[in-house]
Design an enzyme around this catalytic site. Structure first.
Site, PDB file in Angstrom:
ATOM      1  N   GLY A 127      -7.952  49.357  62.644  1.00 38.24           N
ATOM      2  CA  GLY A 127      -9.140  50.176  62.296  1.00 38.24           C
ATOM      3  C   GLY A 127     -10.150  49.285  61.595  1.00 38.24           C
ATOM      4  N   LYS A 146     -10.397  69.922  53.187  1.00 39.79           N
ATOM      5  CA  LYS A 146     -10.780  69.021  54.282  1.00 39.79           C
ATOM      6  C   LYS A 146     -11.486  69.842  55.342  1.00 39.79           C
ATOM      7  CE  LYS A 146     -10.218  64.566  55.175  1.00 39.79           C
ATOM      8  NZ  LYS A 146     -10.041  63.450  54.251  1.00 39.79           N
ATOM      9  N   GLY A 162     -13.444  50.533  60.670  1.00 35.98           N
ATOM     10  CA  GLY A 162     -14.562  51.394  60.268  1.00 35.98           C
ATOM     11  C   GLY A 162     -14.839  51.195  58.798  1.00 35.98           C
ATOM     12  N   ASN A 163     -15.180  52.277  58.109  1.00 36.03           N
ATOM     13  CA  ASN A 163     -15.503  52.156  56.693  1.00 36.03           C
ATOM     14  C   ASN A 163     -14.348  51.525  55.914  1.00 36.03           C
ATOM     15  OD1 ASN A 163     -15.212  53.304  53.838  1.00 36.03           O
ATOM     16  ND2 ASN A 163     -17.374  53.550  54.255  1.00 36.03           N
ATOM     17  N   ALA A 164     -13.155  52.106  56.042  1.00 40.46           N
ATOM     18  CA  ALA A 164     -12.019  51.614  55.258  1.00 40.46           C
ATOM     19  C   ALA A 164     -11.599  50.215  55.718  1.00 40.46           C
ATOM     20  CB  ALA A 164     -10.866  52.604  55.370  1.00 40.46           C
ATOM     21  N   GLY A 165     -11.363  50.052  57.024  1.00 43.59           N
ATOM     22  CA  GLY A 165     -10.811  48.798  57.539  1.00 43.59           C
ATOM     23  C   GLY A 165     -11.733  47.603  57.406  1.00 43.59           C
TER      24      GLY A 165
HETATM   25  P1  NAD Z   1     -14.213  55.351  60.441  1.00 47.36           P
HETATM   26  O1  NAD Z   1     -14.595  56.373  61.438  1.00 47.36           O
HETATM   27  O2  NAD Z   1     -15.268  54.643  59.689  1.00 47.36           O
HETATM   28  O3  NAD Z   1     -13.295  54.236  61.159  1.00 47.36           O
HETATM   29  C1  NAD Z   1     -12.188  54.529  61.929  1.00 47.36           C
HETATM   30  C2  NAD Z   1     -11.792  53.245  62.640  1.00 47.36           C
HETATM   31  O4  NAD Z   1     -10.575  53.425  63.343  1.00 47.36           O
HETATM   32  C3  NAD Z   1     -12.823  52.787  63.671  1.00 47.36           C
HETATM   33  O5  NAD Z   1     -12.946  51.388  63.600  1.00 47.36           O
HETATM   34  C4  NAD Z   1     -12.200  53.209  64.994  1.00 47.36           C
HETATM   35  O6  NAD Z   1     -12.649  52.444  66.080  1.00 47.36           O
HETATM   36  C5  NAD Z   1     -10.752  52.932  64.675  1.00 47.36           C
HETATM   37  N1  NAD Z   1      -9.801  53.576  65.569  1.00 47.36           N
HETATM   38  C6  NAD Z   1      -9.795  54.855  66.030  1.00 47.36           C
HETATM   39  N2  NAD Z   1      -8.732  55.025  66.836  1.00 47.36           N
HETATM   40  C7  NAD Z   1      -8.073  53.848  66.872  1.00 47.36           C
HETATM   41  C8  NAD Z   1      -6.900  53.390  67.504  1.00 47.36           C
HETATM   42  N3  NAD Z   1      -6.194  54.200  68.291  1.00 47.36           N
HETATM   43  N4  NAD Z   1      -6.518  52.111  67.297  1.00 47.36           N
HETATM   44  C9  NAD Z   1      -7.223  51.277  66.504  1.00 47.36           C
HETATM   45  N5  NAD Z   1      -8.334  51.653  65.872  1.00 47.36           N
HETATM   46  C10 NAD Z   1      -8.742  52.919  66.051  1.00 47.36           C
HETATM   47  O7  NAD Z   1     -13.169  56.057  59.460  1.00 47.36           O
HETATM   48  P2  NAD Z   1     -12.756  55.606  57.990  1.00 47.36           P
HETATM   49  O8  NAD Z   1     -13.575  56.345  57.031  1.00 47.36           O
HETATM   50  O9  NAD Z   1     -12.653  54.121  57.918  1.00 47.36           O
HETATM   51  O10 NAD Z   1     -11.287  56.259  57.935  1.00 47.36           O
HETATM   52  C11 NAD Z   1     -10.145  55.583  58.454  1.00 47.36           C
HETATM   53  C12 NAD Z   1      -8.905  56.216  57.845  1.00 47.36           C
HETATM   54  O11 NAD Z   1      -8.991  56.099  56.428  1.00 47.36           O
HETATM   55  C13 NAD Z   1      -8.730  57.715  58.135  1.00 47.36           C
HETATM   56  O12 NAD Z   1      -7.358  58.019  58.195  1.00 47.36           O
HETATM   57  C14 NAD Z   1      -9.347  58.368  56.919  1.00 47.36           C
HETATM   58  O13 NAD Z   1      -8.840  59.680  56.697  1.00 47.36           O
HETATM   59  C15 NAD Z   1      -8.876  57.385  55.856  1.00 47.36           C
HETATM   60  N6  NAD Z   1      -9.655  57.450  54.621  1.00 47.36           N
HETATM   61  C16 NAD Z   1     -10.979  57.133  54.611  1.00 47.36           C
HETATM   62  C17 NAD Z   1     -11.677  57.216  53.412  1.00 47.36           C
HETATM   63  C18 NAD Z   1     -13.136  56.835  53.310  1.00 47.36           C
HETATM   64  O14 NAD Z   1     -13.680  56.909  52.190  1.00 47.36           O
HETATM   65  N7  NAD Z   1     -13.779  56.396  54.362  1.00 47.36           N
HETATM   66  C19 NAD Z   1     -11.029  57.649  52.257  1.00 47.36           C
HETATM   67  C20 NAD Z   1      -9.664  57.948  52.320  1.00 47.36           C
HETATM   68  C21 NAD Z   1      -8.997  57.844  53.509  1.00 47.36           C
END
Ligand code: NAD
Length: 424
Positions: free
Chosen positions: A220, A108, A222-225
């Site tokens: 959340g 990471k 972002g990408n995942a949510g």
């Molecule tokens: P991202 O940056 O696209 O989205 C993160 C989201 O979380 C955003 O909407 C942001 O506004 C929100 N956020 C941040 N702080 C917050 C809070 N205090 N309360 C509510 N929302 C909050 O990131 P992502 O890629 O969606 O990753 C999110 C999680 O999923 C992380 O833990 C990441 O490690 C995990 N993850 C992501 C992937 C991937 O492929 N994108 C894969 C495995 C795990």
């Protein structure tokens, strides 16, 4: 710094490991080979800012394990990222890859920065400098990064370009999560959420309720949510609450997810800011209360340490699907287990991202690209098999799904370490 950030994520990760290692009765030598990170690198990155000044940014890359394959794991850009957090994330990657059986180790990266305060040029300079500074560590057979919080396909493109320019060859397999035009995979963007949905379908089946009409809250967007919200609503679930850094939004009748996505697209940066003006939702006074709503399924998809001993007693969901890494602390885990909450642990639940990253890496190495249907077929097969194996392991050892996942994964990493032996 918030109270939540003071919880050391690496120490939490090791607590999970220790429980599983004890059940497996690993000896000291076996533990020594697989517990601590293999390599931790810290760099100071000088970057020219738009006003001509030079700013130093701190960056990290942790390779936790390269026993089962090249280190694999995303790069996080965040103002509060720490080496302890990156160590925990790298550790989880090792075991995540082992749970789903993809031939990678764990790694990471992190850069301490706030990308929202950087111009596009500054962001590009920073991304390139990070990759150039660490370019000896990276490589298709050494360490293959990917996007994480606040990094995206554009940043992957700059990093891939930096590496390819140094090596004077086109080497797309050095990084995954690239855009399709540069050797990205169909299905990668939504892979984490799609993999989670495959797990949730299995879990609701196991628990005896259906996805259709199930109430869901997602932290959340972002990408995942955001993809989780879209895919689950397409499966008939009712998304009653969503949140991001702009706040939490609630409608007990269900939120119009297309309107939420449109709001994000309209905003200058991707946030839900102003959603209450565009569709029927109420903005919650305390966004953390989203985690305590009366829902069937709760999906933390933001950051770690969100469900702690303080709010776990108030969680009402029957099922928690951990899209984020480490969203539940070990103390909260115990409380939730007593409350009979079924948790699909992060190292299984969000492994869809790394699984399709693996499929991207395979396609890059073949130079032949698959359709989205083909990618999703493989993803579903891999995720369903992993879910079944974790459930079986947890039943066999009479432990929860998290410990079951660690037992399965630690067993695989230990076996690989034994087969390789120790190069003296
Ligand atoms: P991202 O940056 O696209 O989205 C993160 C989201 O979380 C955003 O909407 C942001 O506004 C929100 N956020 C941040 N702080 C917050 C809070 N205090 N309360 C509510 N929302 C909050 O990131 P992502 O890629 O969606 O990753 C999110 C999680 O999923 C992380 O833990 C990441 O490690 C995990 N993850 C992501 C992937 C991937 O492929 N994108 C894969 C495995 C795990």
């Amino acid at each position: 710094m918030s109270f939540l950030k003071q919880i050391n994520p690496f120490e939490n990760a090791l607590k999970q490991f220790d429980k599983a290692a004890e059940i497996l009765q690993l000896d000291e030598n076996q533990i020594a080979m697989i517990k601590e990170p293999r390599r931790i690198t810290e760099v100071n990155l000088p970057v020219q800012m738009d006003d001509g000044s030079i700013r130093i940014f701190k960056g990290f890359r942790v390779q936790h394990s390269i026993i089962r394959g090249p280190a694999k794991g995303g790069i996080r850009f965040h103002p509060e990222v720490t080496v302890e957090e990156v160590k925990a994330l790298a550790f989880w990657m090792t075991y995540k890859c082992a749970v789903v059986g993809v031939p990678f180790g764990g790694g990471k990266g992190g850069v301490v920065c706030d990308p929202s305060k950087l111009s596009r040029t500054e962001l590009q300079n920073l991304a390139r400098r990070y990759f150039a500074e660490l370019s000896d560590m990276f490589g298709p057979d050494q360490d293959v990064p990917a996007p994480d919080v606040n990094t995206n396909p554009q940043i992957m493109s700059w990093m891939f370009d930096t590496y390819s320019m140094h090596k004077k060859r086109f080497i797309p397999a050095v990084i995954t999560g690239k855009p399709l035009e540069l050797g990205g995979s169909e299905g990668r963007t939504e892979a984490t959420a799609q993999g989670m949905v495959y797990c949730v379908r299995e879990a609701v089946d196991h628990l005896g309720f259906g996805l259709k009409g199930a109430k869901v809250a997602i932290q959340g967007f972002g990408n995942a949510g955001s993809h989780a919200a879209k895919l689950l609503s397409e499966d008939g679930a009712i998304i009653v609450a969503i949140s991001d850094i702009s706040g939490a939004y609630y409608n007990p009748e269900g939120i119009d997810i297309d309107a939420a996505l449109e709001t994000c697209r309209q905003n200058e940066v991707w946030t839900l800011e102003g959603l209450e003006k565009n569709t029927r939702v109420e903005k919650m006074d305390d966004p953390m209360k989203l985690l305590e709503l009366d829902v069937d399924i709760l999906i933390p998809a933001a950051l770690e340490n969100q469900i702690t001993e303080a709010n776990a007693p108030n969680v009402k969901a029957k099922l928690i699907a951990e899209c984020a890494n480490g969203p539940v602390t070990p103390e909260a885990d115990e409380i939730l287990e007593k409350k009979n909450v079924f948790i699909i642990p992060d190292i299984l639940c969000n492994a869809g991202g790394v699984t399709v990253s693996y499929l991207e890496w395979v396609q890059n190495r073949m130079g032949y690209y698959w359709t989205k249907e083909r990618v999703n077929e493989d993803l579903e097969r891999i995720m369903v098999k992993a879910f079944d194996e974790v459930l079986e392991t947890s039943k066999k050892y009479q432990v929860n799904m998290r410990i079951g996942a660690f037992i399965l994964a630690i067993g695989r990493v230990t076996k690989a370490a034994e087969l390789r032996g120790l190069y003296a």
